[in-house]
Design an enzyme around this catalytic site. Structure first.
Site, mmCIF file in Angstrom:
data_model
loop_
_atom_site.group_PDB
_atom_site.id
_atom_site.type_symbol
_atom_site.label_atom_id
_atom_site.label_comp_id
_atom_site.label_asym_id
_atom_site.label_seq_id
_atom_site.Cartn_x
_atom_site.Cartn_y
_atom_site.Cartn_z
ATOM 1 N N CYS A 163 47.721 26.915 39.176
ATOM 2 C CA CYS A 163 49.119 27.366 39.067
ATOM 3 C C CYS A 163 50.131 26.312 39.516
ATOM 4 O O CYS A 163 51.314 26.441 39.233
ATOM 5 C CB CYS A 163 49.317 28.644 39.862
ATOM 6 S SG CYS A 163 48.177 29.931 39.371
ATOM 7 N N ASN A 180 50.904 36.742 35.678
ATOM 8 C CA ASN A 180 50.677 35.369 36.135
ATOM 9 C C ASN A 180 50.100 34.549 34.977
ATOM 10 O O ASN A 180 48.987 34.804 34.531
ATOM 11 C CB ASN A 180 49.702 35.412 37.321
ATOM 12 C CG ASN A 180 49.393 34.032 37.891
ATOM 13 O OD1 ASN A 180 49.751 33.015 37.306
ATOM 14 N ND2 ASN A 180 48.722 34.009 39.033
ATOM 15 N N HIS A 218 56.574 30.095 41.496
ATOM 16 C CA HIS A 218 55.421 30.513 40.694
ATOM 17 C C HIS A 218 55.406 32.037 40.635
ATOM 18 O O HIS A 218 55.635 32.709 41.644
ATOM 19 C CB HIS A 218 54.143 29.984 41.335
ATOM 20 C CG HIS A 218 52.892 30.517 40.688
ATOM 21 N ND1 HIS A 218 52.712 30.510 39.321
ATOM 22 C CD2 HIS A 218 51.784 31.092 41.218
ATOM 23 C CE1 HIS A 218 51.536 31.050 39.040
ATOM 24 N NE2 HIS A 218 50.956 31.418 40.167
HETATM 25 N N1 ACO Z 1 43.920 49.204 40.430
HETATM 26 C C1 ACO Z 1 43.664 50.062 41.437
HETATM 27 N N2 ACO Z 1 43.113 49.694 42.596
HETATM 28 C C2 ACO Z 1 42.829 48.384 42.766
HETATM 29 C C3 ACO Z 1 43.069 47.428 41.751
HETATM 30 C C4 ACO Z 1 43.640 47.889 40.562
HETATM 31 N N3 ACO Z 1 43.929 47.066 39.532
HETATM 32 N N4 ACO Z 1 42.689 46.221 42.203
HETATM 33 C C5 ACO Z 1 42.223 46.389 43.438
HETATM 34 N N5 ACO Z 1 42.283 47.693 43.789
HETATM 35 C C6 ACO Z 1 41.898 48.325 45.033
HETATM 36 C C7 ACO Z 1 40.880 47.516 45.779
HETATM 37 O O1 ACO Z 1 39.593 47.830 45.291
HETATM 38 C C8 ACO Z 1 41.103 47.966 47.202
HETATM 39 O O2 ACO Z 1 40.441 49.198 47.387
HETATM 40 P P1 ACO Z 1 39.661 49.499 48.758
HETATM 41 O O3 ACO Z 1 40.711 49.408 49.838
HETATM 42 O O4 ACO Z 1 39.130 50.862 48.511
HETATM 43 O O5 ACO Z 1 38.637 48.429 48.848
HETATM 44 C C9 ACO Z 1 42.605 48.248 47.256
HETATM 45 O O6 ACO Z 1 43.019 48.375 45.896
HETATM 46 C C10 ACO Z 1 43.424 47.153 47.929
HETATM 47 O O7 ACO Z 1 42.976 45.876 47.514
HETATM 48 P P2 ACO Z 1 43.634 44.557 48.066
HETATM 49 O O8 ACO Z 1 42.926 43.396 47.490
HETATM 50 O O9 ACO Z 1 43.759 44.627 49.547
HETATM 51 O O10 ACO Z 1 45.101 44.671 47.468
HETATM 52 P P3 ACO Z 1 46.349 43.759 47.745
HETATM 53 O O11 ACO Z 1 47.449 44.601 48.251
HETATM 54 O O12 ACO Z 1 46.007 42.513 48.503
HETATM 55 O O13 ACO Z 1 46.745 43.318 46.262
HETATM 56 C C11 ACO Z 1 46.501 41.394 44.816
HETATM 57 C C12 ACO Z 1 45.820 42.586 45.497
HETATM 58 C C13 ACO Z 1 47.545 41.940 43.875
HETATM 59 C C14 ACO Z 1 45.465 40.608 44.033
HETATM 60 C C15 ACO Z 1 47.179 40.505 45.859
HETATM 61 O O14 ACO Z 1 46.296 40.253 46.898
HETATM 62 C C16 ACO Z 1 47.670 39.180 45.303
HETATM 63 O O15 ACO Z 1 48.627 39.120 44.562
HETATM 64 N N6 ACO Z 1 47.050 38.068 45.723
HETATM 65 C C17 ACO Z 1 47.533 36.715 45.400
HETATM 66 C C18 ACO Z 1 47.346 36.301 43.977
HETATM 67 C C19 ACO Z 1 47.889 34.890 43.836
HETATM 68 O O16 ACO Z 1 48.920 34.523 44.372
HETATM 69 N N7 ACO Z 1 47.227 34.006 43.158
HETATM 70 C C20 ACO Z 1 47.753 32.629 43.202
HETATM 71 C C21 ACO Z 1 47.580 31.839 42.176
HETATM 72 S S1 ACO Z 1 46.517 32.404 40.881
HETATM 73 C C22 ACO Z 1 45.873 30.974 40.129
HETATM 74 O O17 ACO Z 1 45.890 29.896 40.686
HETATM 75 C C23 ACO Z 1 45.172 31.163 38.792
#
Ligand code: ACO
Length: 330
Positions: free
Chosen positions: A115, A287, A257
């Site tokens: 990214c 993204n 980003h």
């Molecule tokens: N729908 C419903 N529930 C979901 C989904 C979904 N699509 N995805 C995950 N969950 C669940 C998980 O299983 C978890 O359940 P559990 O608590 O029973 O285990 C719960 O939701 C919470 O999961 P988290 O991973 O803690 O959720 P979080 O609030 O952290 O959000 C996310 C996840 C959106 C991926 C976030 O962490 C994020 O945006 N991370 C950064 C991404 C990023 O910046 N990437 C950078 C660059 S990407 C690149 O370089 C290609």
């Protein structure tokens, strides 16, 4: 003309027509519009058409940037494509774009920094122009990220989309106020495992035995990535501003980003900036990795949100981990 600075003279972008909404995704995996919207801000993303490769998205964005610049493709000296979804391992996607747009006089190569790729490529192009080796450059961020998505993994498949953005850079002399200023780049390979596509390369080729576990798709530790993204982007932004002799208060618009609306809000909070100074289109595109910043830049430019003389801050974070920030006077 003695070239001392580099500026962006034009931008272009291309987003595929096909829209995949959160409700569409909820029919494929166990998710909901409510979960995706509250956790990420994403409402829909674009999907490349059948047979459309990264180079097609990139070429369309490039042609729009050339049109905005009033330039012909054969006037280009350099083409850099930032992508983690090249058409193939080689030739580079930049070479394929060269052929598609007819940029017969350009030297062409790709950059892989996930990214952060577009900001890395911007800096590389700037070095070529600043050294006088090239007069201009076409820098593209383009991804068909859905080709790396595991549509059975709800943790990742809701986040990504396809698209491309491009910028044309030119050398300018001291009399031009429009120019690129401070710039910061960083990498931490010790954290590579937190965000990666583990298979399909030389370390883990795809075989009949491992294909079912889909190692050639995006694997991400979302929570950890989120924390590093906020910390690194804030640091990089502050360093790039300090290098340029500015503070956050001087910034007219931040183009961050676009991975997650909550990350963008957290950066605004830490930098002490109101949300209206943070450009956001993650709700429409998700993204698109290296494409997010050039697409946002193009949309901001065409919407009249970049005025001559404005201080613009670009900041990115991605797999590697990698991060980068650039300040420019528009
Ligand atoms: N729908 C419903 N529930 C979901 C989904 C979904 N699509 N995805 C995950 N969950 C669940 C998980 O299983 C978890 O359940 P559990 O608590 O029973 O285990 C719960 O939701 C919470 O999961 P988290 O991973 O803690 O959720 P979080 O609030 O952290 O959000 C996310 C996840 C959106 C991926 C976030 O962490 C994020 O945006 N991370 C950064 C991404 C990023 O910046 N990437 C950078 C660059 S990407 C690149 O370089 C290609």
């Amino acid at each position: 003309m003695s070239v001392t600075h580099t500026r962006i003279i034009a931008t272009g972008s291309y987003m595929p027509e096909k829209i995949l909404t959160n409700d569409d995704l909820s029919k494929i995996v166990d998710t909901s519009d409510e979960w995706i919207t509250t956790r990420t801000g994403i409402q829909e993303r674009r999907i490349a058409a059948e047979g459309q490769a990264t180079s097609d998205l990139a070429s369309n964005a490039a042609l729009r940037a050339l049109e905005a610049a009033g330039m012909k493709a054969d006037e280009l000296d350099l083409i850099i494509v930032a992508t983690v979804t090249p058409d193939m391992f080689f030739p580079s996607t930049a070479c394929v774009v060269q052929k598609k747009i007819g940029a017969t006089n350009a030297v062409c190569f790709d950059i892989s920094a996930a990214c952060s790729g577009f900001l890395y490529a911007l800096q590389v192009a700037r070095q070529f122009i600043g050294s006088g080796t090239r007069k201009n450059a076409l820098v593209i961020g383009a991804e068909k990220l859905t080709s790396l998505v595991n549509w059975k993994d709800r943790n990742t498949c809701v986040l990504f989309g396809d698209g491309a953005g491009a910028a044309i850079l030119k050398g300018v002399n001291e009399s031009s106020t429009s120019r690129m200023l401070g710039s910061v780049m960083g990498s931490d390979g010790t954290l590579a495992d937190l965000l990666k596509v583990p298979g399909g390369g030389s370390a883990l080729p795809i075989t009949q035995e491992n294909a079912a576990s889909r190692p050639n798709t995006i694997h991400m530790e979302g929570r950890e990535t989120f924390k590093h993204a906020v910390t690194r982007m804030c640091q990089a932004a502050e360093q790039a501003l300090a290098q340029s002799g500015y503070t956050a208060n001087d910034v007219a618009l931040v183009i961050p980003h676009q991975a997650n609306a909550r990350i963008i809000t957290a950066i605004a909070d830490r930098l002490g900036l109101p949300e209206e100074k943070m450009f956001m289109n993650v709700q429409r595109y998700g993204n698109t990795s290296a494409a997010t910043i050039p697409v946002a830049l193009d949309e901001a430019a065409r919407a009249g949100r970049l005025k001559e003389g404005d201080v613009i801050l670009l900041v990115a974070f991605g797999g590697g981990f990698t991060w980068a920030s650039t300040v420019m006077i528009w």
